[in-house]
Design an enzyme around this catalytic site. Structure first.
Site, PDB file in Angstrom:
ATOM      1  N   HIS A  13       0.783  -1.089   0.473  1.00  0.00           N
ATOM      2  CA  HIS A  13       0.044  -0.331  -0.295  1.00  0.00           C
ATOM      3  C   HIS A  13       1.173   1.225  -0.470  1.00  0.00           C
ATOM      4  O   HIS A  13       1.119   1.675   0.707  1.00  0.00           O
ATOM      5  CB  HIS A  13      -0.893  -0.478   1.412  1.00  0.00           C
ATOM      6  CG  HIS A  13      -1.951   0.988   1.540  1.00  0.00           C
ATOM      7  ND1 HIS A  13      -3.732   0.911   1.224  1.00  0.00           N
ATOM      8  CD2 HIS A  13      -1.439   2.690   1.188  1.00  0.00           C
ATOM      9  CE1 HIS A  13      -3.320   2.507   1.317  1.00  0.00           C
ATOM     10  NE2 HIS A  13      -2.428   2.758   1.498  1.00  0.00           N
ATOM     11  N   HIS A  15       1.465   5.510  -1.510  1.00  0.00           N
ATOM     12  CA  HIS A  15       0.487   6.653  -2.857  1.00  0.00           C
ATOM     13  C   HIS A  15       2.037   7.275  -3.207  1.00  0.00           C
ATOM     14  O   HIS A  15       3.372   7.455  -3.051  1.00  0.00           O
ATOM     15  CB  HIS A  15       0.171   7.738  -1.845  1.00  0.00           C
ATOM     16  CG  HIS A  15      -0.994   6.820  -0.845  1.00  0.00           C
ATOM     17  ND1 HIS A  15      -2.414   7.056  -1.709  1.00  0.00           N
ATOM     18  CD2 HIS A  15      -0.641   6.137   0.098  1.00  0.00           C
ATOM     19  CE1 HIS A  15      -3.040   7.245  -0.676  1.00  0.00           C
ATOM     20  NE2 HIS A  15      -2.512   5.895   0.122  1.00  0.00           N
ATOM     21  N   LYS A  99      -9.691  -1.047  -5.314  1.00  0.00           N
ATOM     22  CA  LYS A  99      -9.599  -0.300  -4.010  1.00  0.00           C
ATOM     23  C   LYS A  99     -10.829   0.193  -3.180  1.00  0.00           C
ATOM     24  O   LYS A  99     -11.744   1.393  -4.294  1.00  0.00           O
ATOM     25  CB  LYS A  99      -8.593   0.864  -4.022  1.00  0.00           C
ATOM     26  CG  LYS A  99      -8.320   1.971  -2.841  1.00  0.00           C
ATOM     27  CD  LYS A  99      -8.202   1.246  -1.605  1.00  0.00           C
ATOM     28  CE  LYS A  99      -7.816   2.146  -0.750  1.00  0.00           C
ATOM     29  NZ  LYS A  99      -6.747   2.461  -0.173  1.00  0.00           N
ATOM     30  N   HIS A 136     -10.156   0.719   2.186  1.00  0.00           N
ATOM     31  CA  HIS A 136      -9.826   1.787   3.801  1.00  0.00           C
ATOM     32  C   HIS A 136     -11.577   1.652   4.355  1.00  0.00           C
ATOM     33  O   HIS A 136     -12.116   2.034   4.431  1.00  0.00           O
ATOM     34  CB  HIS A 136      -9.685   3.597   2.741  1.00  0.00           C
ATOM     35  CG  HIS A 136      -9.678   4.468   4.230  1.00  0.00           C
ATOM     36  ND1 HIS A 136      -8.417   4.703   3.921  1.00  0.00           N
ATOM     37  CD2 HIS A 136     -10.364   4.548   4.999  1.00  0.00           C
ATOM     38  CE1 HIS A 136      -8.326   6.053   4.956  1.00  0.00           C
ATOM     39  NE2 HIS A 136      -9.739   5.211   6.029  1.00  0.00           N
ATOM     40  N   HIS A 174      -3.609  -1.340   5.801  1.00  0.00           N
ATOM     41  CA  HIS A 174      -3.717   0.137   7.647  1.00  0.00           C
ATOM     42  C   HIS A 174      -4.157  -0.153   8.550  1.00  0.00           C
ATOM     43  O   HIS A 174      -4.765   1.113   8.979  1.00  0.00           O
ATOM     44  CB  HIS A 174      -3.037   1.513   6.938  1.00  0.00           C
ATOM     45  CG  HIS A 174      -4.667   2.395   6.013  1.00  0.00           C
ATOM     46  ND1 HIS A 174      -5.526   2.067   6.402  1.00  0.00           N
ATOM     47  CD2 HIS A 174      -4.014   3.064   4.695  1.00  0.00           C
ATOM     48  CE1 HIS A 174      -6.355   2.501   5.716  1.00  0.00           C
ATOM     49  NE2 HIS A 174      -5.418   3.208   4.460  1.00  0.00           N
ATOM     50  N   ASP A 247       1.796   2.485   3.166  1.00  0.00           N
ATOM     51  CA  ASP A 247       1.076   3.818   3.633  1.00  0.00           C
ATOM     52  C   ASP A 247       1.987   5.325   3.166  1.00  0.00           C
ATOM     53  O   ASP A 247       1.064   6.092   3.682  1.00  0.00           O
ATOM     54  CB  ASP A 247      -0.051   3.930   4.177  1.00  0.00           C
ATOM     55  CG  ASP A 247      -1.692   5.386   4.488  1.00  0.00           C
ATOM     56  OD1 ASP A 247      -1.342   5.636   2.818  1.00  0.00           O
ATOM     57  OD2 ASP A 247      -1.718   5.401   5.092  1.00  0.00           O
TER      58      ASP A 247
HETATM   59  C1  NCD Z   1      -3.501   9.050   2.413  1.00  0.00           C
HETATM   60  C2  NCD Z   1      -2.988  10.490   0.996  1.00  0.00           C
HETATM   61  O1  NCD Z   1      -2.584  11.317   1.423  1.00  0.00           O
HETATM   62  O2  NCD Z   1      -3.003   9.981   0.005  1.00  0.00           O
HETATM   63  N1  NCD Z   1      -2.878  10.408   3.604  1.00  0.00           N
HETATM   64  C3  NCD Z   1      -3.458   9.462   4.652  1.00  0.00           C
HETATM   65  O3  NCD Z   1      -3.459   9.933   5.388  1.00  0.00           O
HETATM   66  N2  NCD Z   1      -2.870   8.063   5.057  1.00  0.00           N
HETATM   67  C4  NCD Z   1      -4.738   8.330   2.288  1.00  0.00           C
HETATM   68  C5  NCD Z   1      -5.191   7.076   2.572  1.00  0.00           C
HETATM   69  O4  NCD Z   1      -4.654   6.150   2.504  1.00  0.00           O
HETATM   70  O5  NCD Z   1      -6.133   7.904   3.698  1.00  0.00           O
HETATM   71 ZN    ZN Z   2      -2.951   5.280   1.881  1.00  0.00          ZN
END
Ligand code: NCD
Ligand code: ZN
Length: 346
Positions: A13, A15, A99, A136, A174, A247
């Site tokens: 996971h 971003h 997702k 999520h 997460h 995450d």
């Molecule tokens: C994530 C993001 O910034 O895209 N933020 C976070 O706090 N983890 C989104 C997410 O996974 O909830």
């Molecule tokens: Zn995330």
């Protein structure tokens, strides 16, 4: 012990964003991880196989020369998602998972799901073809306290979904609570969970005690110490249903440090060092490889990476940079608030 060797880890996971941010953060993930589940919450979100193909191409062209990294693409589920597109994306090998964001739960989740009934045709196809659903797991109702949103989600959404579609393979992403650990540990269905590095290291005091610290704000928010301890116990248990999803979620400092700051903690550069420290402190270094490199591929029905990673321990603490520069502005790296003696050496 001064060195350990493990199979090259994967991040289930992450971003990576897009554009200049992608270029700046991708090398940190690609350096330590063989594969990663790429979150689709771009603006606009990655909702179709065609968009996933285009995003994958952008990631591949932003990779440093010689990188050994395979981005595993994910479709963002909306109430309009076409089951045939999901099936085709999965069967062609392009798309690994779908997702589920409850609408409004987190960063860029406005097009998420409000009514689970509307997405049942997609979920039924996924159950039939064995395609994982990444979830999520937080309700968004304004009357539910933000610290309770994960536990309430289990009762109101995750458990009913398991009764309705027991064959659907689900990753609770997460997780941050003892309730989630306990629920997953007793589940008989195909249910696994990812745990982040930061939720293994901090509790909510990091964010709120001694002044408000936006760099420790993420969603789901860190909870009490008893929850952190339950997450650590799950991570070091050797139970294959628990594996790493960092995450890592970069936002620029100006976007974090404002009246309404963004949720997300950027951990890609020092995740493996922090994890080695946690596992060593728990006398569980022998369980690190399972958590970072073996359990995830087993759940996703993929081979374990061939390559290896060596982590080494120094006698004095290792220092990491405070932040990275990106074309969009500086991004602060997670500060574990404690000495770390480990680093990735190769
Ligand atoms: C994530 C993001 O910034 O895209 N933020 C976070 O706090 N983890 C989104 C997410 O996974 O909830
Ligand atoms: Zn995330």
């Amino acid at each position: 012990m001064t060195h350990i060797t493990i199979k090259r880890p994967d991040d289930w996971h992450v971003h990576l964003r897009d554009g200049d941010m992608l270029k700046a953060v991708l090398p940190h993930t690609a350096k330590d991880f063989g594969r990663a589940i790429i979150m689709p919450n771009l603006v606009p979100p990655v909702t179709t196989s065609a968009m996933a193909q285009a995003y994958r191409d952008r990631i591949l062209s932003a990779l440093p020369d010689g990188a050994d990294f395979n981005p595993l693409m994910v479709l963002y589920l909306t109430e309009d998602t076409d089951p045939a597109d999901v099936r085709a994306g999965f069967e062609s090998g392009l798309v690994t998972a779908v997702k589920l964001y409850p609408a409004g739960a987190t960063t860029n989740s406005a097009s998420g799901v409000r009514n689970m009934d509307k997405v049942m045709p997609v979920l039924e196809v996924m159950a039939e073809i064995g395609m994982p659903l990444c979830v999520h797991g937080e309700v968004t109702d304004s009357d539910i306290d933000i610290f309770d949103r994960e536990a309430v989600f289990i009762d109101r959404v995750l458990d009913p979904l398991g009764r309705r579609l027991p064959e659907l393979r689900v990753v609770a992403e997460h997780i941050t609570t003892k309730q989630a650990v306990d629920y997953i540990a007793q589940a008989s269905r195909a249910l696994a969970a990812t745990i982040t590095t930061h939720h293994l290291m901090i509790n909510r005091n990091a964010m709120l005690a001694g002044g408000i610290k936006p760099h420790y704000y993420c969603l789901p928010v860190a909870k009490r110490e008893m929850h952190r301890k339950a997450l650590v116990a799950a991570a070091i248990s050797g139970d294959p249903r628990f594996f790493l999803g960092t995450d890592s979620a970069p936002h620029t400092d100006p976007n974090k440090l404002q009246e309404c700051g963004c949720a997300g903690i950027f951990t890609a550069p020092n995740t493996m060092a922090c994890l080695a420290q946690i596992f060593e402190d728990e006398d569980a270094l022998d369980k690190l490889e399972g958590f970072t490199s073996l359990h995830g591929p087993a759940f996703y029905r993929l081979p374990v990476n061939d390559a290896e990673m060596v982590l080494s321990r120094s006698d004095s603490p290792v220092t990491f940079p405070d932040r990275i520069e990106t074309g969009e502005g500086p991004v602060t790296i997670f500060d574990p608030m404690r000495p770390i003696y480990w680093q990735v050496s190769s």
